[in-house]
Design an enzyme around this catalytic site. Structure first.
Site, mmCIF file in Angstrom:
data_model
loop_
_atom_site.group_PDB
_atom_site.id
_atom_site.type_symbol
_atom_site.label_atom_id
_atom_site.label_comp_id
_atom_site.label_asym_id
_atom_site.label_seq_id
_atom_site.Cartn_x
_atom_site.Cartn_y
_atom_site.Cartn_z
ATOM 1 N N CYS A 121 -3.054 4.475 8.208
ATOM 2 C CA CYS A 121 -3.148 4.172 9.632
ATOM 3 C C CYS A 121 -1.976 4.761 10.397
ATOM 4 O O CYS A 121 -2.085 5.023 11.573
ATOM 5 C CB CYS A 121 -3.163 2.673 9.852
ATOM 6 N N GLN A 131 -5.003 -3.848 -2.149
ATOM 7 C CA GLN A 131 -4.617 -2.776 -3.076
ATOM 8 C C GLN A 131 -4.674 -3.219 -4.533
ATOM 9 O O GLN A 131 -4.342 -2.425 -5.421
ATOM 10 C CB GLN A 131 -3.202 -2.262 -2.749
ATOM 11 N N ASN A 138 0.810 -1.221 0.000
ATOM 12 C CA ASN A 138 0.000 0.000 0.000
ATOM 13 C C ASN A 138 0.837 1.261 0.000
ATOM 14 O O ASN A 138 0.411 2.301 -0.488
ATOM 15 C CB ASN A 138 -0.949 -0.007 1.202
ATOM 16 N N THR A 198 -25.513 -9.600 10.877
ATOM 17 C CA THR A 198 -26.397 -9.260 9.760
ATOM 18 C C THR A 198 -25.603 -8.615 8.635
ATOM 19 O O THR A 198 -24.784 -7.726 8.867
ATOM 20 C CB THR A 198 -27.509 -8.299 10.256
ATOM 21 N N SER A 215 -11.180 -5.222 0.142
ATOM 22 C CA SER A 215 -12.004 -4.241 0.839
ATOM 23 C C SER A 215 -12.677 -3.301 -0.152
ATOM 24 O O SER A 215 -12.053 -2.869 -1.118
ATOM 25 C CB SER A 215 -11.079 -3.426 1.748
ATOM 26 N N GLY A 216 -13.943 -2.970 0.118
ATOM 27 C CA GLY A 216 -14.687 -2.120 -0.817
ATOM 28 C C GLY A 216 -14.134 -0.721 -0.986
ATOM 29 O O GLY A 216 -14.076 -0.198 -2.097
ATOM 30 N N HIS A 217 -13.679 -0.116 0.120
ATOM 31 C CA HIS A 217 -13.391 1.319 0.033
ATOM 32 C C HIS A 217 -12.106 1.642 -0.714
ATOM 33 O O HIS A 217 -11.770 2.817 -0.904
ATOM 34 C CB HIS A 217 -13.418 1.978 1.418
#
Ligand code: PLP
Length: 435
Positions: free
Chosen positions: A362, A196, A166, A259, A221-223
């Site tokens: 991060c 990535q 990343n 959920t 990951s979606g974002h």
């Protein structure tokens, strides 16, 4: 220009490895699930059927886009961090003392440059008795395959190696590493953190023909690909023993309780479709078993990135592109400006409305030097002056030209204030350009 307004402030967003904006088409696809289709997909009444079907259709679409794998091999999570935790702890919990010698210490092989979502999980696993090998990288950020082969042993339970870094964009040869792993011992579980690269590089998990056919577990990951935050996935190849880490309801076939984030799941499938639909890495074909990311988009990103790099290199002395000699993601550049602080550059860029990063999202905000650049043995004076630009399809050449214009000015001004730089000026190293 792809300029966002936030309280009328115009920005140029070049921090897409940290997160991406939600694509308009993705946003549209999510809207019904916040309005009329809010039902719990597990509920039995008619109204919930659309939510249930939407989750399953999204699963099928993603399975198709990753190489026509079985939809049951796609498990939805909340993010790549969760997927990585599930992969590593899940494998340890399911496999302790299986397939190995009598040693009670499961052995994991990973690298020194993984995202904290793998490194820290491995550190935690060490506290529970696992033995972890952190492979080093060379100054280009590349792994030494011989060192990898040497690390595999009879106690090796799993390998967890990222697809692309990343911070630097350096790509690891997952095809080769996973093949070697399985040739050494087919029972060793191979996990890759592809956060990535999904939507950017060819990932074909098809068990017969895919370039990733030896990969058992793959996180994403979606974002990072224009879907929202709060949704991710773990591909779990059939036959791979994983114990759930989120325990509760029966969702996701008992693999991950909670959920489902229906809107997020629909968004993830839509975003992957958008990234992958129009061609393959080899220049032709459609998405699916033989498909890959949209080739035109990769070329577009590479052209923007290369223009930015070459323009900055030509104007700024004592600047290096970290990982430049390695195979890299087309959207990422990590620059080290000697003698100044990356944080200073970030603040100055911010004042011009340019949003970049000085390390992984991060860790920016902490003054610790990047563990990735440290592992690459980048000199002290350069590690602290590192800056990452990561582009997306929404960036334009106009934006790149703007950054290329202001970046050298920022570096010049900061260097004027830098005692290290002044030392260089008063006592230049051999071959140093005039200051
Ligand atoms: N792995 C890699 C390689 C990443 O770049 C990131 C985020 O930057 C993550 C994992 C964590 O992703 P998430 O924010 O979805 O948990």
């Amino acid at each position: 220009m792809n300029i966002k307004t936030e309280n009328e402030r115009k920005i140029i967003y070049v921090d897409n490895n940290a997160t991406t904006s939600v694509a308009p088409e993705v946003f549209e696809a999510m809207v019904p699930f916040f309005k009329s289709e809010y039902f719990n997909p597990s509920s039995v009444y008619n109204e919930a059927l659309f939510a249930h079907n939407s989750v399953e259709k999204s699963r099928e679409k993603i399975a198709h886009l990753l190489g026509d794998v079985d939809p049951s091999e796609i498990t939805f999570t909340s993010c790549a961090t969760e997927s990585n935790n599930m992969a590593i702890f899940g494998a340890i919990r399911a496999n302790s003392n299986v397939n190995r010698s009598q040693s009670s210490q499961p052995h994991i092989i990973t690298t020194a440059v993984e995202h904290p979502a793998v490194i820290q999980v491995c550190r935690e696993a060490e506290r529970y008795g696992a033995k972890v090998t952190f492979l080093s990288v060379n100054k280009n950020g590349e792994l030494d395959i011989t060192e990898f082969v040497r690390a595999l042993n009879v106690d090796t339970l799993m390998v967890s190696i990222m697809h692309a870094n990343n911070e630097t964009g350096v790509i690891f040869p997952i095809e080769e590493l996973s093949r070697i792993t399985k040739e050494t011992n087919p029972n060793i579980i191979f996990h890759t953190d592809a956060t990535q690269t999904v939507g950017k590089l060819k990932i074909d998990l098809n068990s017969r023909s895919g370039n990733f056919r030896y990969v058992d577990l793959l996180s994403f990951s979606g974002h990072k690909l224009h879907a929202p935050k709060g949704v991710g996935s773990l591909f779990i190849r059939k036959g791979t023993a994983i114990r759930p880490i989120l325990i509760g309801g029966h969702q996701e076939r008992g693999k991950r309780a909670g959920t489902e984030n229906v809107a997020g799941i629909v968004a993830l499938a839509k975003a992957m479709e958008l990234s992958l639909e129009s061609g393959s890495e080899n220049g032709s074909g459609s998405a699916g078993a033989s498909g890959g990311p949209a080739y035109k988009e990769l070329l577009y990103l590479k052209n923007l990135r290369d223009t930015l790099e070459s323009s900055i290199i030509s104007k700024v002395p004592f600047l290096e592109v970290n990982g430049a000699k390695a195979k890299r993601l087309p959207n990422t550049t990590n620059l080290s400006c000697h003698y100044i602080e990356g944080e200073g550059i970030l603040y100055q860029l911010n004042s011009y409305g340019i949003c970049a990063s000085s390390g992984s999202a991060c860790t920016s905000g902490s003054l610790d030097p990047s563990h990735v650049l440290k592992a690459m043995k980048i000199p002290f004076t350069a590690v602290h002056g590192s800056i990452r630009f990561s582009l997306s399809r929404y960036n334009t050449m106009e934006e790149i030209n703007y950054i290329s214009k202001v970046f050298p000015e920022i570096v010049r001004n900061l260097r004027r204030l830098s005692p290290y730089w002044n030392q260089e000026k008063d006592c230049p190293r051999e071959g140093a350009p005039a200051v």
